[in-house]
Every structure is written in structure tokens, then in C-alpha cells.
Design a protein around this motif. Structure first.
Motif, PDB file in Angstrom:
ATOM      1  N   THR A   1       0.825  -1.213   0.000  1.00  0.00           N
ATOM      2  CA  THR A   1       0.000   0.000   0.000  1.00  0.00           C
ATOM      3  C   THR A   1       0.862   1.267   0.000  1.00  0.00           C
ATOM      4  O   THR A   1       0.346   2.368  -0.061  1.00  0.00           O
ATOM      5  CB  THR A   1      -0.882   0.066   1.266  1.00  0.00           C
ATOM      6  N   GLY A   2       2.188   1.073   0.116  1.00  0.00           N
ATOM      7  CA  GLY A   2       3.075   2.217   0.317  1.00  0.00           C
ATOM      8  C   GLY A   2       3.682   2.745  -0.966  1.00  0.00           C
ATOM      9  O   GLY A   2       3.302   2.363  -2.070  1.00  0.00           O
ATOM     10  N   CYS A   3       4.695   3.622  -0.774  1.00  0.00           N
ATOM     11  CA  CYS A   3       5.423   4.132  -1.933  1.00  0.00           C
ATOM     12  C   CYS A   3       6.435   3.059  -2.311  1.00  0.00           C
ATOM     13  O   CYS A   3       7.020   2.430  -1.421  1.00  0.00           O
ATOM     14  CB  CYS A   3       6.141   5.407  -1.545  1.00  0.00           C
ATOM     15  N   ASP A   4       6.623   2.841  -3.567  1.00  0.00           N
ATOM     16  CA  ASP A   4       7.587   1.860  -4.055  1.00  0.00           C
ATOM     17  C   ASP A   4       7.453   0.519  -3.312  1.00  0.00           C
ATOM     18  O   ASP A   4       8.433  -0.018  -2.787  1.00  0.00           O
ATOM     19  CB  ASP A   4       9.007   2.412  -3.847  1.00  0.00           C
ATOM     20  N   PRO A   5       6.239  -0.034  -3.267  1.00  0.00           N
ATOM     21  CA  PRO A   5       6.043  -1.241  -2.440  1.00  0.00           C
ATOM     22  C   PRO A   5       6.311  -2.527  -3.207  1.00  0.00           C
ATOM     23  O   PRO A   5       6.512  -2.520  -4.418  1.00  0.00           O
ATOM     24  CB  PRO A   5       4.564  -1.168  -2.095  1.00  0.00           C
ATOM     25  N   GLN A   6       6.264  -3.606  -2.508  1.00  0.00           N
ATOM     26  CA  GLN A   6       6.171  -4.936  -3.098  1.00  0.00           C
ATOM     27  C   GLN A   6       4.853  -4.952  -3.884  1.00  0.00           C
ATOM     28  O   GLN A   6       3.806  -4.610  -3.320  1.00  0.00           O
ATOM     29  CB  GLN A   6       6.087  -5.889  -1.891  1.00  0.00           C
ATOM     30  N   PRO A   7       4.851  -5.353  -5.203  1.00  0.00           N
ATOM     31  CA  PRO A   7       3.566  -5.370  -5.925  1.00  0.00           C
ATOM     32  C   PRO A   7       2.563  -6.288  -5.225  1.00  0.00           C
ATOM     33  O   PRO A   7       2.969  -7.299  -4.651  1.00  0.00           O
ATOM     34  CB  PRO A   7       3.932  -5.919  -7.307  1.00  0.00           C
ATOM     35  N   TYR A   8       1.278  -5.923  -5.288  1.00  0.00           N
ATOM     36  CA  TYR A   8       0.284  -6.656  -4.480  1.00  0.00           C
ATOM     37  C   TYR A   8       0.196  -8.138  -4.847  1.00  0.00           C
ATOM     38  O   TYR A   8      -0.140  -8.989  -4.039  1.00  0.00           O
ATOM     39  CB  TYR A   8      -1.097  -5.988  -4.599  1.00  0.00           C
ATOM     40  N   PHE A   9       0.532  -8.457  -6.111  1.00  0.00           N
ATOM     41  CA  PHE A   9       0.397  -9.859  -6.545  1.00  0.00           C
ATOM     42  C   PHE A   9       1.620 -10.700  -6.188  1.00  0.00           C
ATOM     43  O   PHE A   9       1.635 -11.900  -6.404  1.00  0.00           O
ATOM     44  CB  PHE A   9       0.132  -9.908  -8.064  1.00  0.00           C
ATOM     45  N   ARG A  10       2.671 -10.047  -5.637  1.00  0.00           N
ATOM     46  CA  ARG A  10       3.822 -10.850  -5.169  1.00  0.00           C
ATOM     47  C   ARG A  10       3.589 -11.182  -3.705  1.00  0.00           C
ATOM     48  O   ARG A  10       3.789 -10.359  -2.827  1.00  0.00           O
ATOM     49  CB  ARG A  10       5.131 -10.067  -5.345  1.00  0.00           C
ATOM     50  N   ILE A  11       3.128 -12.374  -3.481  1.00  0.00           N
ATOM     51  CA  ILE A  11       2.778 -12.755  -2.107  1.00  0.00           C
ATOM     52  C   ILE A  11       3.803 -13.764  -1.603  1.00  0.00           C
ATOM     53  O   ILE A  11       3.998 -14.819  -2.217  1.00  0.00           O
ATOM     54  CB  ILE A  11       1.351 -13.342  -2.072  1.00  0.00           C
ATOM     55  N   PHE A  12       4.473 -13.419  -0.529  1.00  0.00           N
ATOM     56  CA  PHE A  12       5.467 -14.344   0.035  1.00  0.00           C
ATOM     57  C   PHE A  12       4.793 -15.663   0.406  1.00  0.00           C
ATOM     58  O   PHE A  12       3.754 -15.648   1.086  1.00  0.00           O
ATOM     59  CB  PHE A  12       6.045 -13.778   1.331  1.00  0.00           C
ATOM     60  N   ASN A  13       5.400 -16.771  -0.003  1.00  0.00           N
ATOM     61  CA  ASN A  13       4.930 -18.074   0.465  1.00  0.00           C
ATOM     62  C   ASN A  13       5.750 -18.417   1.716  1.00  0.00           C
ATOM     63  O   ASN A  13       6.958 -18.628   1.630  1.00  0.00           O
ATOM     64  CB  ASN A  13       5.159 -19.114  -0.641  1.00  0.00           C
ATOM     65  N   PRO A  14       5.114 -18.419   2.890  1.00  0.00           N
ATOM     66  CA  PRO A  14       5.896 -18.590   4.125  1.00  0.00           C
ATOM     67  C   PRO A  14       6.650 -19.918   4.172  1.00  0.00           C
ATOM     68  O   PRO A  14       7.710 -20.001   4.805  1.00  0.00           O
ATOM     69  CB  PRO A  14       4.857 -18.506   5.241  1.00  0.00           C
ATOM     70  N   TRP A  15       6.119 -20.941   3.496  1.00  0.00           N
ATOM     71  CA  TRP A  15       6.804 -22.248   3.502  1.00  0.00           C
ATOM     72  C   TRP A  15       8.110 -22.140   2.704  1.00  0.00           C
ATOM     73  O   TRP A  15       9.165 -22.594   3.157  1.00  0.00           O
ATOM     74  CB  TRP A  15       5.904 -23.336   2.913  1.00  0.00           C
ATOM     75  N   LEU A  16       8.018 -21.499   1.529  1.00  0.00           N
ATOM     76  CA  LEU A  16       9.223 -21.373   0.693  1.00  0.00           C
ATOM     77  C   LEU A  16      10.224 -20.405   1.311  1.00  0.00           C
ATOM     78  O   LEU A  16      11.438 -20.604   1.238  1.00  0.00           O
ATOM     79  CB  LEU A  16       8.855 -20.889  -0.719  1.00  0.00           C
ATOM     80  N   GLN A  17       9.697 -19.336   1.931  1.00  0.00           N
ATOM     81  CA  GLN A  17      10.597 -18.372   2.587  1.00  0.00           C
ATOM     82  C   GLN A  17      11.391 -19.073   3.692  1.00  0.00           C
ATOM     83  O   GLN A  17      12.590 -18.872   3.842  1.00  0.00           O
ATOM     84  CB  GLN A  17       9.793 -17.213   3.186  1.00  0.00           C
ATOM     85  N   GLY A  18      10.688 -19.895   4.449  1.00  0.00           N
ATOM     86  CA  GLY A  18      11.358 -20.627   5.529  1.00  0.00           C
ATOM     87  C   GLY A  18      12.438 -21.545   4.967  1.00  0.00           C
ATOM     88  O   GLY A  18      13.572 -21.575   5.466  1.00  0.00           O
ATOM     89  N   ALA A  19      12.099 -22.273   3.903  1.00  0.00           N
ATOM     90  CA  ALA A  19      13.058 -23.226   3.326  1.00  0.00           C
ATOM     91  C   ALA A  19      14.279 -22.501   2.761  1.00  0.00           C
ATOM     92  O   ALA A  19      15.408 -22.974   2.849  1.00  0.00           O
ATOM     93  CB  ALA A  19      12.371 -24.031   2.228  1.00  0.00           C
ATOM     94  N   LYS A  20      14.033 -21.315   2.182  1.00  0.00           N
ATOM     95  CA  LYS A  20      15.141 -20.597   1.549  1.00  0.00           C
ATOM     96  C   LYS A  20      16.050 -19.902   2.576  1.00  0.00           C
ATOM     97  O   LYS A  20      17.269 -19.928   2.451  1.00  0.00           O
ATOM     98  CB  LYS A  20      14.536 -19.557   0.595  1.00  0.00           C
ATOM     99  N   PHE A  21      15.442 -19.293   3.566  1.00  0.00           N
ATOM    100  CA  PHE A  21      16.253 -18.455   4.455  1.00  0.00           C
ATOM    101  C   PHE A  21      16.565 -19.100   5.815  1.00  0.00           C
ATOM    102  O   PHE A  21      17.356 -18.562   6.577  1.00  0.00           O
ATOM    103  CB  PHE A  21      15.580 -17.083   4.637  1.00  0.00           C
ATOM    104  N   ASP A  22      15.928 -20.237   6.071  1.00  0.00           N
ATOM    105  CA  ASP A  22      16.273 -20.963   7.303  1.00  0.00           C
ATOM    106  C   ASP A  22      16.315 -22.455   6.965  1.00  0.00           C
ATOM    107  O   ASP A  22      15.595 -23.267   7.570  1.00  0.00           O
ATOM    108  CB  ASP A  22      15.220 -20.669   8.385  1.00  0.00           C
ATOM    109  N   PRO A  23      17.161 -22.830   5.971  1.00  0.00           N
ATOM    110  CA  PRO A  23      17.061 -24.188   5.404  1.00  0.00           C
ATOM    111  C   PRO A  23      17.212 -25.291   6.445  1.00  0.00           C
ATOM    112  O   PRO A  23      16.493 -26.283   6.390  1.00  0.00           O
ATOM    113  CB  PRO A  23      18.184 -24.227   4.357  1.00  0.00           C
ATOM    114  N   ASP A  24      18.097 -25.132   7.411  1.00  0.00           N
ATOM    115  CA  ASP A  24      18.257 -26.214   8.389  1.00  0.00           C
ATOM    116  C   ASP A  24      17.375 -26.010   9.624  1.00  0.00           C
ATOM    117  O   ASP A  24      17.455 -26.761  10.594  1.00  0.00           O
ATOM    118  CB  ASP A  24      19.730 -26.359   8.787  1.00  0.00           C
ATOM    119  N   GLY A  25      16.564 -24.962   9.591  1.00  0.00           N
ATOM    120  CA  GLY A  25      15.605 -24.739  10.681  1.00  0.00           C
ATOM    121  C   GLY A  25      16.257 -24.235  11.976  1.00  0.00           C
ATOM    122  O   GLY A  25      15.604 -24.221  13.020  1.00  0.00           O
TER     123      GLY A  25
END
Ligand code: FAD
Length: 495
Positions: free
Chosen positions: A420-444
Motif C-alpha cells: 500500500t506504500g510508496c515503491d512497495p512490493q507489488p500486491y500480486f507478489r505474495i510471500f509463500n511462508p513455507w518457501l521463505q522458511g526453506a530458503k532463508f532458514d534451510p536447516d531450521g
């Protein structure tokens, strides 16, 4: 009595590199007294954070100690400045005391603070008190980086703002602002501890019984300490500078490491920037970032400087568009029909959504008063686009919990994630929390640090929506990510 002055501290809580304080000191030949005003009625505000206030009080104590060791003083009072200054002036008149000849402060850019400061300036001028203000925690103030100076047009997109910001840094004025910070290191090392730097204590003014101000530091500490829920870290300029030096050795690898929450790859300086224990110009000086260009090939240092520029960008947005404090920057997202399910909101706050990466972030926040930036983005996206809850609810909760909670970057971060902000993440780019977790915390490792019940769970169940986490008494996901994303798209597309 010889002329004397007051430096009204707000969010510039240090001595070294404090231009407004220095001007006061020069004009009064060292007869400058420090003042901090806080009205206890703010303790009851719905977004008031007792933890952040405790950190603030620790910072004030460190500043008071620094000032006293140098012959100066700081008085912390329980009053609004609008009430405090007239009281002091009439006291001086009654006692035939010379009133302060100068009152200085460092500029603030938040809407509430700007209105208050304009009121105080007018009041003091009407009473014949000279006032002076200065730039402090930003390198460039919002009116200095403009798209069109004649028309006063501001940048709404980060990249052109940053390009202009880097150009300004390379010019003489920018370089001078950085060079003027060279004293901070020797101050930190204690080479400049002159016990007679300041030449006045509050006792000299407040000797008589009817002095209208009382020291409220202790009572604030007592009242507030009952509400504190986390261990409060050490505070003040010295601690901040120490942190800066610690981070210096990690700077080169900042770009590679900054996105992984289980790694200590970021500076942890935000909480010090928030109250001015340290400033952006001081960081640039110490980390030798002043000659970097927007197109430089240096990776870690450049990426880090770009993050500091994001901070200045969000200050610029808040300054030019103060309405973002209460509504979306983009008008067409002001009427989104959020579902605002209160049970979901509670589960999000307590970190029991059944999404391990989200819950780890929310528990980190609750337990420590900080959350890694990557995880802030994940939980903010999750609240708005999976739980379909108004970003302002999340923004408000962050302000209550974060030690670095700061209106401009917090609002900017939330509006970015909510699109909703200036220069935001486009509304249709929705983070998938499962993939985000796997990518940025691969070993948990991060998840297991904060979601203790999953400590023994195999990594493969942490990032899999179908994974069976029941044996570890961990809740099922409260929503289905796919289904909620589809709903979110509809909400954003609805006119
Ligand atoms: P580092 O990675 O070491 O970055 C260095 C400095 O750059 C930070 O201290 C901060 O001053 C600035 N910075 C870094 N990232 C950003 C950013 N995305 N936007 C603006 N400035 C940035 N930051 C706050 O200071 N206060 C807040 O209340 C706040 N709320 C946020 C809310 C959301 C939803 C999001 C997505 C981000 C928020 N941020 C906020 C920005 C960022 O997450 C924090 O500044 C950062 O995590 C602080 O840790 P650090 O000092 O180790 O950062």
C-alpha cells in the motif's frame, strides 16, 4: 549570573557530534544544561512500549553520566515542554534570575514532533529566548533530497532518491558532514574526557524550594519497570559505538549474510539510531563508506549503506506525506475490506499460527524486542495477505514490541509489505511462508531457537505445509496459504 542555556534532548541522546548541543555550549561558554521532558500520560497510550521506554531510560542514564563526568548535567522531568518552558520562564522572572539565553534542540521529522516544535519555538521567541535547531540523526534531511527543488516535489521511488542521495554524499557538503564526525572515535576511547567541559549544574538554578521542576528519572524507572517483559540491553553512546566496531568486521560479508535470520549478519544498530545514541553520519565515518557510489562494486559495504538510505527515504516520505501515519500512501488501497479476524490476530501475536517461520519471528519479537528484517517482511506479508488483517494492526503491534520501533521505517516497512506504500512490493507478489522458511532458514536453526517445541523435529517437516507436526504438539496451520493468497488478490483488485 552569567548567560546560560538549555539543550532540550529528544532523540539525540549523546554528546559527541551533537551540533545543536555544541552550538549552545559555544554560545554560553560551556554553561549548557541538558533537559529531557516526558509526560507520564504517554505511559497509557495504546502503542506505548514499556520495553522501549526502559531502553530509552537506560540511554538517558548513560547520557546523564557522560554529562556529569564532564561537569554538565541532565534533568529528566515529567512534563510536556509546552508547560515546562513557560513555568521555568516565570520562575526566573519571579526570582530575578537570568532566563536561559539560548535553547537548542535537534530537529525531528515526525508529524506530532514538528507541530510541537513549531509551538515551542513560537512560545520561546515571544518570550525573548533565542532558539536554534540543527540536523542530527539523518545525513540529509527530507527537504534536501528533492526531485524538483523549485516545486518541492519529493521522490516516491527509492532508486532515484538513493541515486540523488549518493550524489549529495559525494559533494563537498556531504563529505564535510562525514568528516566532522571524526571526534566520535576518540570520544569513545575516552581521550576526550575533560571534567570541565561543561560549567553548570542544575543545582545552580534549582536551589530554591519553589523550583517548578523535579527529577523524574527514578519515578519513571519505578513505574515502568513493573511493565517490562524482556531483558533490557545495555544502552547509550558507548554501547552503540562498541556495537558499531563489532559489526565492522562483518561488514564485507553483510550482503551474503543479512538475509539469514539464524546468522548474526546484521549490525543491530537500529535501536541506537532510534534514540540518537549514534547517527548515520557517525556510522558512515567509522565504516569508511563516504566514497561509495550508487554504482560501486563494493558489495557488503554498499548494500549496508543502501539500507541506511532506505531509512532516510522513509523519513522523507513521512515528512512529505505525514498522512501515511494513518492511511495508505496509495489512495487506491485505502478501502481494502480487510477481514480483521481477531482470533487470527491473537495467534499471530503469540506465535501460534502453525507456520513455523512466522511463529519463530513473532516469538523472537516477544522474547527479545527485536526481529530479523527478513522475518519482519515474512510476518508482515503473512498478516496482511494470508490472514487478511489491516497492516495498521501489525504496525501498531510492532511499535509496542520493538526496541527499535520507529514511526518512519516501521510505517514504511509495513506499507511496503502490504503493497500500500510508496515503491512497495507489488500486491500480486505474495510471500509463500513455507518457501521463505526453506530458503532463508534451510536447516531450521532459527525456527528451533524460538519455537522450542519443534527443537527435535526433523527439518523436512518445518517447511512443508503437509508435514505432520502433531507429535511435537505444534498447532496445525490456521489458514491455507494458497486459498488465502487467492482471496488477497481479490481484495486488492476490488475497486
Ligand atoms: P541492518 O541490516 O544492520 O541495517 C542497518 C540499518 O539500516 C538499520 O539499523 C536501519 O536503521 C536501516 N535499515 C535496514 N533495513 C531497513 C529498511 N528495510 N527500512 C528502513 N531502514 C532500514 N526499522 C527500524 O529502525 N524501526 C522499525 O520500527 C522498523 N520496522 C520495520 C517493520 C517492517 C514490517 C519491516 C519489513 C522493516 C522494519 N524496519 C524497521 C527495517 C529493518 O527491519 C530494521 O531496521 C532492521 O531489521 C534492524 O536491524 P539491524 O540494525 O541489524 O539492521
Amino acid at each position: 549570573m552569567a548567560p546560560w542555556g538549555i539543550h532540550w534532548f529528544r532523540r539525540d541522546l549523546r554528546i559527541v557530534g551533537n551540533t545543536a548541543l555544541r552550538e549552545n555550549w559555544q554560545q554560553t561558554k560551556g554553561r549548557t544544561l541538558g533537559l529531557f521532558c516526558f509526560d507520564s500520560k504517554f505511559l497509557g497510550r495504546s502503542d506505548f512500549s514499556s520495553n522501549r521506554f526502559a531502553f530509552f531510560l537506560k540511554t538517558l542514564k548513560a547520557l546523564q553520566k557522560d554529562l556529569r563526568e564532564r561537569g554538565g548535567d541532565l534533568l529528566v522531568i515529567d512534563k510536556l515542554p509546552q508547560k515546562a518552558f513557560p513555568q521555568l520562564l516565570s520562575y526566573c522572572q519571579k526570582k530575578q534570575l537570568l532566563p536561559p539565553s539560548i535553547i537548542t534542540w535537534s530537529r525531528d521529522y515526525e508529524p506530532f514532533a514538528r507541530d510541537r516544535d513549531a509551538e515551542i519555538e513560537k512560545l520561546l521567541k515571544e518570550n525573548g529566548v533565542f532558539t536554534k535547531t540543527n540536523r542530527d540523526h539523518l545525513l540529509f534531511e527530507p527537504h534536501e533530497i528533492l526531485k524538483n527543488e523549485k516545486r518541492g516535489e519529493f521522490y516516491q521511488i527509492y532508486s532515484p532518491f538513493a541515486r540523488r542521495w549518493f550524489e549529495a554524499l559525494s559533494r563537498d557538503e556531504g563529505q564535510l558532514r562525514i568528516a566532522s564526525q571524526k571526534g566520535a572515535k576518540s570520544y569513545f576511547e575516552g581521550n576526550r574526557r575533560d571534567p570541565n567541559l561543561f560549567k553548570l549544574r542544575w543545582q545552580a538554578i534549582s536551589k530554591t524550594q519553589d523550583f517548578p521542576w523535579q527529577d523524574a528519572m527514578e519515578s519513571f524507572e519505578q513505574i515502568n519497570s513493573k511493565q517490562v517483559t524482556i531483558p533490557i540491553p545495555e544502552a547509550g553512546f558507548h554501547r552503540a559505538y562498541e556495537q558499531l566496531l563489532l559489526f565492522k568486521s562483518d561488514l564485507q560479508s553483510y550482503k551474503e549474510r543479512r538475509d539469514f535470520p539464524s546468522v548474526s549478519g546484521t549490525s543491530r544498530l537500529a535501536q541506537f539510531l532510534k534514540n540518537g545514541s549514534l547517527t548515520v553520519p557517525q556510522i558512515i565515518y567509522e565504516l569508511k563508506l563516504k566514497d561509495l557510489h550508487w554504482t560501486s562494486t563494493s558489495h557488503g559495504p554498499l548494500q549496508f549503506l543502501k539500507e541506511l538510505v532506505w531509512r532516510e527515504f522513509y523519513y522523507s516520505i513521512l515528512f512529505h506525506r505525514p498522512d501515511v501515519e494513518v492511511q495508505s500512501f496509495l489512495p487506491h488501497y485505502r478501502n481494502i475490506e480487510w477481514e480483521n479476524n481477531e482470533d487470527f490476530f491473537e495467534r499471530w501475536k503469540e506465535g501460534t499460527t502453525g507456520f513455523p517461520i512466522v511463529d519463530a519471528g513473532m516469538r523472537e519479537l516477544r522474547q527479545t524486542g527485536w526481529m530479523h528484517n527478513r522475518v519482519r517482511m515474512i510476518v508482515a506479508s503473512f498478516l496482511t495477505k494470508d490472514l487478511l488483517i489491516d497492516w495498521r494492526w501489525g504496525e501498531h503491534h510492532f511499535m509496542k514490541e520493538l526496541l527499535d520501533g520507529d514511526l518512519a521505517p516501521n510505517n514504511g516497512g509495513w506499507q511496503w509489505a502490504a503493497s500500500t506504500g510508496c515503491d512497495p512490493q507489488p500486491y500480486f507478489r505474495i510471500f509463500n511462508p513455507w518457501l521463505q522458511g526453506a530458503k532463508f532458514d534451510p536447516d531450521g536453526a532459527y525456527i528451533k531457537t524460538f519455537v522450542s517445541e519443534l527443537r527435535e523435529a526433523p527439518t523436512k517437516v518445518l517447511h512443508n505445509p503437509e508435514g505432520d507436526r502433531k507429535p511435537w504438539k505444534y498447532p496445525d496451520p490456521i489458514v491455507n496459504h494458497r486459498a488465502q493468497s487467492a482471496k488477497a488478490l481479490l481484495l486488492y483488485r476490488r475497486p
